[in-house]
Design an enzyme around this catalytic site. Structure first.
Site, PDB file in Angstrom:
ATOM      1  N   ASN A   7       0.857  -1.189   0.000  1.00  0.00           N
ATOM      2  CA  ASN A   7       0.000   0.000   0.000  1.00  0.00           C
ATOM      3  C   ASN A   7       0.896   1.243   0.000  1.00  0.00           C
ATOM      4  OD1 ASN A   7      -1.379   2.313   1.076  1.00  0.00           O
ATOM      5  ND2 ASN A   7      -3.071   0.982   1.657  1.00  0.00           N
ATOM      6  N   ASP A   9      -0.123   4.507  -0.133  1.00  0.00           N
ATOM      7  CA  ASP A   9      -0.823   5.750   0.237  1.00  0.00           C
ATOM      8  C   ASP A   9       0.104   6.797   0.848  1.00  0.00           C
ATOM      9  OD1 ASP A   9      -3.221   4.676  -0.518  1.00  0.00           O
ATOM     10  OD2 ASP A   9      -3.898   4.216   1.521  1.00  0.00           O
ATOM     11  N   HIS A  10       1.026   6.323   1.711  1.00  0.00           N
ATOM     12  CA  HIS A  10       1.787   7.308   2.476  1.00  0.00           C
ATOM     13  C   HIS A  10       2.911   7.968   1.697  1.00  0.00           C
ATOM     14  CE1 HIS A  10      -0.895   6.827   5.656  1.00  0.00           C
ATOM     15  NE2 HIS A  10      -0.632   5.543   5.815  1.00  0.00           N
ATOM     16  N   ARG A  18       3.412  19.121   0.894  1.00  0.00           N
ATOM     17  CA  ARG A  18       3.782  20.331   0.144  1.00  0.00           C
ATOM     18  C   ARG A  18       2.805  20.621  -1.001  1.00  0.00           C
ATOM     19  NH1 ARG A  18       9.219  22.270   0.824  1.00  0.00           N
ATOM     20  NH2 ARG A  18       9.359  22.274   3.070  1.00  0.00           N
ATOM     21  N   HIS A  43      -5.602   3.713  -1.634  1.00  0.00           N
ATOM     22  CA  HIS A  43      -6.938   4.028  -1.114  1.00  0.00           C
ATOM     23  C   HIS A  43      -7.324   5.427  -1.587  1.00  0.00           C
ATOM     24  CE1 HIS A  43      -9.598   4.145   2.812  1.00  0.00           C
ATOM     25  NE2 HIS A  43     -10.276   4.469   1.732  1.00  0.00           N
ATOM     26  N   ARG A  45      -9.477   8.059  -0.775  1.00  0.00           N
ATOM     27  CA  ARG A  45     -10.384   8.450   0.305  1.00  0.00           C
ATOM     28  C   ARG A  45     -11.289   9.576  -0.150  1.00  0.00           C
ATOM     29  NH1 ARG A  45      -8.606   6.417   5.605  1.00  0.00           N
ATOM     30  NH2 ARG A  45     -10.369   7.593   6.344  1.00  0.00           N
ATOM     31  N   ARG A  49      -7.118  12.847   1.120  1.00  0.00           N
ATOM     32  CA  ARG A  49      -6.012  13.332   1.948  1.00  0.00           C
ATOM     33  C   ARG A  49      -4.649  12.830   1.440  1.00  0.00           C
ATOM     34  NH1 ARG A  49      -7.134   9.935   7.438  1.00  0.00           N
ATOM     35  NH2 ARG A  49      -9.158  10.911   7.198  1.00  0.00           N
ATOM     36  N   HIS A  50      -4.625  11.734   0.710  1.00  0.00           N
ATOM     37  CA  HIS A  50      -3.338  11.331   0.088  1.00  0.00           C
ATOM     38  C   HIS A  50      -3.507  11.113  -1.413  1.00  0.00           C
ATOM     39  CE1 HIS A  50      -5.131   7.567   1.420  1.00  0.00           C
ATOM     40  NE2 HIS A  50      -4.683   7.671   2.659  1.00  0.00           N
ATOM     41  N   GLU A  70      -8.444   0.452  -2.787  1.00  0.00           N
ATOM     42  CA  GLU A  70      -9.259   0.443  -1.558  1.00  0.00           C
ATOM     43  C   GLU A  70     -10.249   1.581  -1.653  1.00  0.00           C
ATOM     44  OE1 GLU A  70      -7.368   0.753   2.197  1.00  0.00           O
ATOM     45  OE2 GLU A  70      -5.954  -0.811   1.674  1.00  0.00           O
ATOM     46  N   THR A 100      -6.820   6.273  10.288  1.00  0.00           N
ATOM     47  CA  THR A 100      -6.698   5.187   9.320  1.00  0.00           C
ATOM     48  C   THR A 100      -7.936   4.306   9.467  1.00  0.00           C
ATOM     49  OG1 THR A 100      -5.312   3.332   8.570  1.00  0.00           O
ATOM     50  CG2 THR A 100      -5.351   3.751  10.933  1.00  0.00           C
ATOM     51  N   THR A 101      -8.126   3.363   8.548  1.00  0.00           N
ATOM     52  CA  THR A 101      -9.302   2.485   8.604  1.00  0.00           C
ATOM     53  C   THR A 101      -9.350   1.797   9.966  1.00  0.00           C
ATOM     54  OG1 THR A 101      -8.836   2.080   6.283  1.00  0.00           O
ATOM     55  CG2 THR A 101     -10.551   0.738   7.295  1.00  0.00           C
ATOM     56  N   GLU A 151     -10.657  -9.636   2.973  1.00  0.00           N
ATOM     57  CA  GLU A 151      -9.385  -9.321   3.622  1.00  0.00           C
ATOM     58  C   GLU A 151      -9.668  -9.247   5.118  1.00  0.00           C
ATOM     59  OE1 GLU A 151      -7.111  -6.016   2.071  1.00  0.00           O
ATOM     60  OE2 GLU A 151      -6.121  -5.706   4.010  1.00  0.00           O
ATOM     61  N   HIS A 191      -3.421  -4.808   7.830  1.00  0.00           N
ATOM     62  CA  HIS A 191      -3.579  -3.648   8.705  1.00  0.00           C
ATOM     63  C   HIS A 191      -2.705  -3.788   9.952  1.00  0.00           C
ATOM     64  CE1 HIS A 191      -5.100   0.005  10.412  1.00  0.00           C
ATOM     65  NE2 HIS A 191      -5.632   0.248   9.245  1.00  0.00           N
ATOM     66  N   GLY A 213       1.290  -1.382   4.380  1.00  0.00           N
ATOM     67  CA  GLY A 213       1.607  -0.045   3.900  1.00  0.00           C
ATOM     68  C   GLY A 213       2.527   0.732   4.807  1.00  0.00           C
ATOM     69  N   HIS A 214       1.975   1.203   5.928  1.00  0.00           N
ATOM     70  CA  HIS A 214       2.671   2.188   6.753  1.00  0.00           C
ATOM     71  C   HIS A 214       4.070   1.738   7.187  1.00  0.00           C
ATOM     72  CE1 HIS A 214       3.472   4.654  10.373  1.00  0.00           C
ATOM     73  NE2 HIS A 214       2.913   5.595   9.631  1.00  0.00           N
TER      74      HIS A 214
HETATM   75  N1  PXP Z   1      -5.615  -3.282   4.291  1.00  0.00           N
HETATM   76  C1  PXP Z   1      -6.596  -2.354   4.349  1.00  0.00           C
HETATM   77  C2  PXP Z   1      -7.974  -2.749   3.938  1.00  0.00           C
HETATM   78  C3  PXP Z   1      -6.331  -1.045   4.763  1.00  0.00           C
HETATM   79  O1  PXP Z   1      -7.326  -0.129   4.835  1.00  0.00           O
HETATM   80  C4  PXP Z   1      -4.993  -0.694   5.085  1.00  0.00           C
HETATM   81  C5  PXP Z   1      -4.679   0.719   5.465  1.00  0.00           C
HETATM   82  O2  PXP Z   1      -4.891   1.568   4.379  1.00  0.00           O
HETATM   83  C6  PXP Z   1      -4.007  -1.684   4.993  1.00  0.00           C
HETATM   84  C7  PXP Z   1      -4.340  -2.977   4.624  1.00  0.00           C
HETATM   85  C8  PXP Z   1      -2.572  -1.393   5.309  1.00  0.00           C
HETATM   86  O3  PXP Z   1      -2.445  -1.082   6.660  1.00  0.00           O
HETATM   87  P1  PXP Z   1      -1.058  -0.559   7.222  1.00  0.00           P
HETATM   88  O4  PXP Z   1      -0.783   0.753   6.554  1.00  0.00           O
HETATM   89  O5  PXP Z   1      -1.277  -0.465   8.683  1.00  0.00           O
HETATM   90  O6  PXP Z   1      -0.018  -1.593   6.823  1.00  0.00           O
END
Ligand code: PXP
Length: 237
Positions: A7, A9-10, A18, A43, A45, A49-50, A70, A100-101, A151, A191, A213-214
Site C-alpha cells: 500500500n 498511500d503514504h 507540500r 486508497h 479516500r 487526503r493522500h 481500496e 486510518t481504517t 481481507e 492492517h 503499507g505504513h
Molecule cells: N488493508 C486495508 C484494507 C487497509 O485499509 C490498510 C490501510 O490503508 C491496509 C491494509 C494497510 O495497513 P497498514 O498501513 O497499517 O499496513
C-alpha cells in the site's frame, strides 16, 4: 507463502505535505514492483487526503502486477472505480475523522448496500474483496453478498498488548481463515502488520496475500535517508 501487496498511500501523504509533485506514488509503485511486490494497493479516500483521482488513473496504467483500489461505498468513489476499472476493489468502511481504517465493514448491518455495490463493481469487470473483522458472522454474510474474496482485519492482533492476547488473536485469525476457505472465499489479510509481527500471520495456512503499507513506507525513510544525505552533501560540496 502469501503474496505481498504494498500500500503506497503514504508516499502520497508525504507529497501532500507540500502539495507539489514529489514524491510521486507512480514512481513508488514501479520501485515496489521491481522489488517483488505482488500487487499495488492505494486508497482513494473521500477527503483525498493522500491519493487523488489522477494518481489512481496513472497507477492503473503503469501497474504491471495487480492494482487493488481500496474504497468506501460512497457513490462518487464507486463511479470513479467503475470508470477506471482497477483489477481489484477492496471495500472498506470510512469515516472522515479517522486517522486510518479503524475496523472491518459491518456486512451484517449494511448487507444490501454492500451486495449492490459489489455487483456494480463486478459488472465493470473488477474483482471485489471485502475488508472484514475476523468474525464468522461477518464472513458468512460476505460470502452471501456474492463476493469471492475477503481481507481479514489484523488490527486487533497488531495492537495486542500481551503475549496471551496476541496468541488469542492469532488463533482467531487462523480459525476464521479456515472458516472463510471452507465457504470458498479467497482470504487476504492486513492492517498494522510490521517487520516484527508479520511472520506469525504469514505462517497461517490459507492466507493468499498480505497487504502492508505504513511500516514499509516508514522503513523506507530510514533505509534511504543516509544515501539521500550523502548525495545532497556531495552536490553542496
Ligand atoms: N488493508 C486495508 C484494507 C487497509 O485499509 C490498510 C490501510 O490503508 C491496509 C491494509 C494497510 O495497513 P497498514 O498501513 O497499517 O499496513
Amino acid at each position: 507463502m502469501p503474496k505481498l501487496g504494498v500500500n503506497i498511500d503514504h508516499v502520497a501523504t508525504l507529497r501532500q505535505a507540500r502539495r507539489e509533485f514529489d514524491p510521486d506514488p507512480v514512481e513508488a509503485a514501479r520501485l515496489c514492483e521491481e522489488a517483488g511486490a505482488d500487487s499495488i494497493v492505494a486508497h482513494l479516500r473521500e477527503d483525498r487526503r493522500h491519493m487523488n483521482e489522477q494518481d489512481i488513473r496513472r497507477l492503473h496504467k503503469i501497474v504491471k502486477t495487480r492494482f487493488n483500489l481500496e474504497m468506501s461505498l460512497n457513490k462518487e468513489i464507486v463511479r470513479i472505480a467503475v470508470a477506471i476499472k482497477p483489477d481489484q476493489a477492496t471495500l472498506v468502511p470510512e469515516r472522515r475523522e479517522e486517522i486510518t481504517t479503524e475496523g472491518g465493514l459491518d456486512i451484517v448491518r449494511y448487507f444490501r448496500r454492500i451486495r449492490e455495490t459489489a455487483a456494480t463493481l463486478r459488472e465493470a469487470g473488477i474483482a471485489v474483496s471485502l475488508f472484514v473483522d475476523p468474525v464468522k458472522k461477518q464472513i458468512q454474510k460476505s460470502q452471501e453478498s456474492g463476493v469471492g474474496m475477503i481481507e481479514l482485519h489484523t488490527g486487533r492482533y497488531a495492537l495486542a498488548e500481551t503475549r496471551a492476547q496476541r496468541l488469542q488473536e492469532l488463533k482467531t485469525l487462523r480459525e476464521t481463515t479456515q472458516f472463510a476457505r471452507s465457504l470458498g472465499l479467497v482470504v487476504n489479510a492486513g492492517h498494522g502488520l510490521k517487520y516484527h509481527n508479520v511472520a506469525a500471520v504469514a505462517r497461517i495456512p490459507g492466507i493468499e496475500e498480505l497487504n502492508i503499507g505504513h511500516s514499509i513506507i516508514s522503513h523506507a525513510v530510514f533505509t534511504g535517508l543516509e544515501r539521500a544525505v550523502r548525495e545532497m552533501k556531495e552536490i553542496v560540496r
